[in-house]
Design a protein around this motif. Structure first.
Motif, PDB file in Angstrom:
ATOM      1  N   GLU A 253       0.807  -1.222   0.000  1.00 39.44           N
ATOM      2  CA  GLU A 253       0.000   0.000   0.000  1.00 39.44           C
ATOM      3  C   GLU A 253       0.844   1.276   0.000  1.00 39.44           C
ATOM      4  O   GLU A 253       0.434   2.290  -0.563  1.00 39.44           O
ATOM      5  N   GLN A 254       1.997   1.250   0.640  1.00 40.35           N
ATOM      6  CA  GLN A 254       2.866   2.426   0.667  1.00 40.35           C
ATOM      7  C   GLN A 254       3.984   2.337  -0.381  1.00 40.35           C
ATOM      8  O   GLN A 254       4.804   3.249  -0.469  1.00 40.35           O
ATOM      9  N   ARG A 255       3.986   1.237  -1.120  1.00 42.39           N
ATOM     10  CA  ARG A 255       4.933   1.032  -2.222  1.00 42.39           C
ATOM     11  C   ARG A 255       6.382   1.149  -1.755  1.00 42.39           C
ATOM     12  O   ARG A 255       7.243   1.650  -2.471  1.00 42.39           O
ATOM     13  N   LEU A 256       6.645   0.675  -0.560  1.00 41.04           N
ATOM     14  CA  LEU A 256       8.005   0.690  -0.055  1.00 41.04           C
ATOM     15  C   LEU A 256       8.883  -0.294  -0.831  1.00 41.04           C
ATOM     16  O   LEU A 256       8.412  -1.336  -1.295  1.00 41.04           O
ATOM     17  N   ARG A 257      10.159   0.049  -0.933  1.00 43.87           N
ATOM     18  CA  ARG A 257      11.120  -0.857  -1.560  1.00 43.87           C
ATOM     19  C   ARG A 257      12.077  -1.470  -0.540  1.00 43.87           C
ATOM     20  O   ARG A 257      12.521  -2.605  -0.709  1.00 43.87           O
ATOM     21  N   THR A 258      12.410  -0.717   0.505  1.00 47.50           N
ATOM     22  CA  THR A 258      13.377  -1.197   1.491  1.00 47.50           C
ATOM     23  C   THR A 258      12.943  -0.774   2.884  1.00 47.50           C
ATOM     24  O   THR A 258      12.533   0.374   3.088  1.00 47.50           O
ATOM     25  N   VAL A 259      13.021  -1.699   3.824  1.00 50.02           N
ATOM     26  CA  VAL A 259      12.726  -1.414   5.231  1.00 50.02           C
ATOM     27  C   VAL A 259      13.976  -1.708   6.031  1.00 50.02           C
ATOM     28  O   VAL A 259      14.621  -2.752   5.851  1.00 50.02           O
ATOM     29  N   ILE A 260      14.328  -0.785   6.928  1.00 45.21           N
ATOM     30  CA  ILE A 260      15.495  -0.943   7.784  1.00 45.21           C
ATOM     31  C   ILE A 260      15.045  -1.277   9.204  1.00 45.21           C
ATOM     32  O   ILE A 260      13.986  -0.817   9.653  1.00 45.21           O
ATOM     33  N   TRP A 261      15.829  -2.109   9.869  1.00 44.80           N
ATOM     34  CA  TRP A 261      15.549  -2.523  11.261  1.00 44.80           C
ATOM     35  C   TRP A 261      16.754  -2.186  12.118  1.00 44.80           C
ATOM     36  O   TRP A 261      17.899  -2.421  11.732  1.00 44.80           O
ATOM     37  N   TRP A 262      16.490  -1.599  13.273  1.00 49.17           N
ATOM     38  CA  TRP A 262      17.518  -1.298  14.262  1.00 49.17           C
ATOM     39  C   TRP A 262      17.151  -1.950  15.586  1.00 49.17           C
ATOM     40  O   TRP A 262      15.970  -2.057  15.924  1.00 49.17           O
TER      41      TRP A 262
END
Length: 379
Positions: free
Chosen positions: A128-137
Motif C-alpha cells: 500500500e505504501q509502495r516501499l522498496r526497502t525497510v530498515i531494522w535497528w
C-alpha cells in the motif's frame, strides 16, 4: 481523546492490527513499565499514565500525519476476549524507504504474535505504501527483537558502535535490511545449543552465572599464555562481551559454544566451541579449561561429545558435518593430547603461526577428522 482516522484494519485471522483506542491505555502503561521495555527502548523512565495518554492521544495520531504509521496489535486473550499486545510501526524515511519498530506487551511475548504482526505490517507497507526497502535497528543484545527480524528475512548487516541514542547516551546497535523482493523467511539457521552429557561431563549453553568463572579462567596465566588476544586484566565486562559473542554465533548460524559444567554443582569448568561452521560441510573446534578442570580428562570427554554431535546426521539431531578441524601450538602438549585422544590426524604444520602473550611466534600444528574416520573408529 482524538485517535487517528482512516487507519486500516489488517488481520491474518489470529493477529489484528488496528488504530489505538482509549481502552489500550492500561496495556500501554503495563508494557512501558516493564523492565525489558525500558531497557531496550526509548520510552520515558519513569513512565506514568500521563505518558501513556500522550502516546495514544497525541503521538500516534500526529505520527500518522507525519508518516509514522503505528498500529495497535490485538489477539484473542486466554479468555477469548480481544487483548492489546503491543505496537508496531513503520516510519517513512522518504524515497520508498521506511524504518520498522515494534514492542510487545509482556503477556504477548514468546507466542509468535509479534512476528505475525510485523509480517502483516510489512505486507501492508510494501503493497500500500509502495516501499522498496525497510530498515531494522535494535540495541546490541536485544535478542528478542533480532529473532523477530531474523524470522522475517531481515539481514543483520552490521553492529555499529555508539550509534543508537537512549536517554542521553549512545549505545551499540544492530542494523538490518529487508527489500520488497526478499522472501519473508530466515536467511540462515539460528542455532540452538543442545545439552550433551556423560556421567562426568555436562555440556550446556552459557549463562550469566558463568561470568565470574570465565574471568577466573581467562585471567589465569596459563590460559593467557596461549590466547594472546585476551584482555589483561580480564574483567566481567570482557566476559559479558564473550557471552554476547556466543549469542552472535548462534544468531548468525556460524557456530556453537558449550559451557563445560560440573555435573554436581553446575559450575563452569571450561568452554568448547565449533566455529567457522559451514553447514553440512565442516567446522573448527576450539576449547579452554578452567584451572580446576586441568589434568582430569574432562576436556577430552567434552571434545568427544562435541564430535559426536558434529558428525551425527541432522535427522538424529546433529549437524551432519563431513570434517572437523583443529589447530594448536606445537608446544601446547595438553591441548594436543585432547586432540590426539579423539582420533584427529595431523595434516599440517605452520611455522611461526601463533603469537603468544610474550610476543614470541611459535609453530602450530593442524589436525582434522573426517566423518567416515570417526564412524570407522566406532567412537
Amino acid at each position: 481523546m482524538r485517535f487517528p482516522q482512516d487507519v486500516p484494519v489488517l488481520t491474518d485471522g489470529r493477529v489484528t492490527l488496528r488504530a489505538h483506542r482509549e481502552d489500550d491505555l492500561d496495556g500501554v502503561l503495563e508494557q512501558c513499565l516493564d523492565p525489558s521495555t525500558q531497557r531496550w527502548t526509548t520510552v520515558p523512565v519513569p513512565y506514568s499514565r500521563e505518558d501513556a495518554v500522550s502516546f495514544v492521544d497525541d503521538m500516534v495520531p500526529t505520527g500518522w500525519v507525519l508518516g509514522r504509521w503505528a498500529f495497535a496489535v490485538e489477539v484473542a486473550g486466554d479468555d477469548g476476549r480481544p487483548r492489546f499486545c503491543g505496537t508496531v510501526e513503520l516510519r517513512d524515511e522518504g524515497d520508498r524507504r521506511a524504518e520498522v519498530a515494534y514492542g510487545a506487551h509482556p503477556w504477548a511475548r514468546g507466542r509468535g504474535i509479534m512476528t505475525d504482526a510485523v509480517r502483516l505490517l510489512l505486507e501492508w507497507g510494501f503493497a500500500e505504501q509502495r516501499l522498496r526497502t525497510v530498515i531494522w535497528w535494535a540495541h546490541t543484545g536485544n535478542w528478542a527483537s533480532r529473532r523477530v527480524a531474523w524470522r522475517l528475512g531481515f539481514s543483520c548487516e552490521a553492529t555499529l558502535g555508539q550509534w543508537l541514542p537512549q536517554r542521553g547516551d549512545l549505545l551499540d546497535g544492530w542494523v538490518g535490511l529487508l527489500h520488497v523482493d526478499d522472501e519473508r523467511v530466515p536467511r540462515h539457521p539460528w542455532l540452538e545449543v543442545p545439552t550433551l552429557e556423560t556421567g562426568r561431563v555436562v555440556l550446556r549453553g552459557h549463562r550469566d552465572g558463568d561470568l565470574d568463572r570465565i574471568v577466573e579462567a581467562c585471567d589465569d596465566p596459563r590460559t593467557a599464555h596461549w590466547f594472546w588476544r585476551l584482555p589483561a586484566p580480564y574483567t566481567r565486562s570482557d566476559a559479558r562481551s564473550y557471552l554476547r559473542g556466543r549469542g552472535e554465533q548462534l544468531a548468525s548460524g556460524s557456530g556453537l559454544s558449550w559451557a563445560l559444567a560440573d555435573p554436581g554443582d553446575d559450575r563452569l569448568l571450561g568452554t568448547i566451541s565449533l566455529f567457522d561452521l559451514k553447514p553440512g560441510r565442516e567446522a573448527e573446534i576450539g576449547y579452554w579449561a578452567h584451572p580446576e578442570a586441568r589434568g582430569r580428562g574432562l576436556m577430552t570427554q567434552a571434545c568427544g561429545l562435541v564430535l559426536r554431535h558434529a558428525f551425527t546426521a541432522p535427522a538424529q539431531g546433529g549437524l551432519g558435518l563431513v570434517r572437523v578441524m583443529v589447530t594448536a601450538a606445537e608446544d601446547n602438549i595438553a591441548s594436543r593430547r585432547v586432540i590426539e585422544a579423539n582420533g584427529f590426524l595431523r595434516v599440517g604444520r605452520e611455522r611461526r603461526g601463533l603469537r603468544l602473550r610474550d610476543g614470541s611466534l611459535v609453530d602450530t600444528v593442524t589436525y582434522d577428522l573426517l566423518a567416515e574416520e570417526y564412524a570407522a573408529a566406532g567412537t
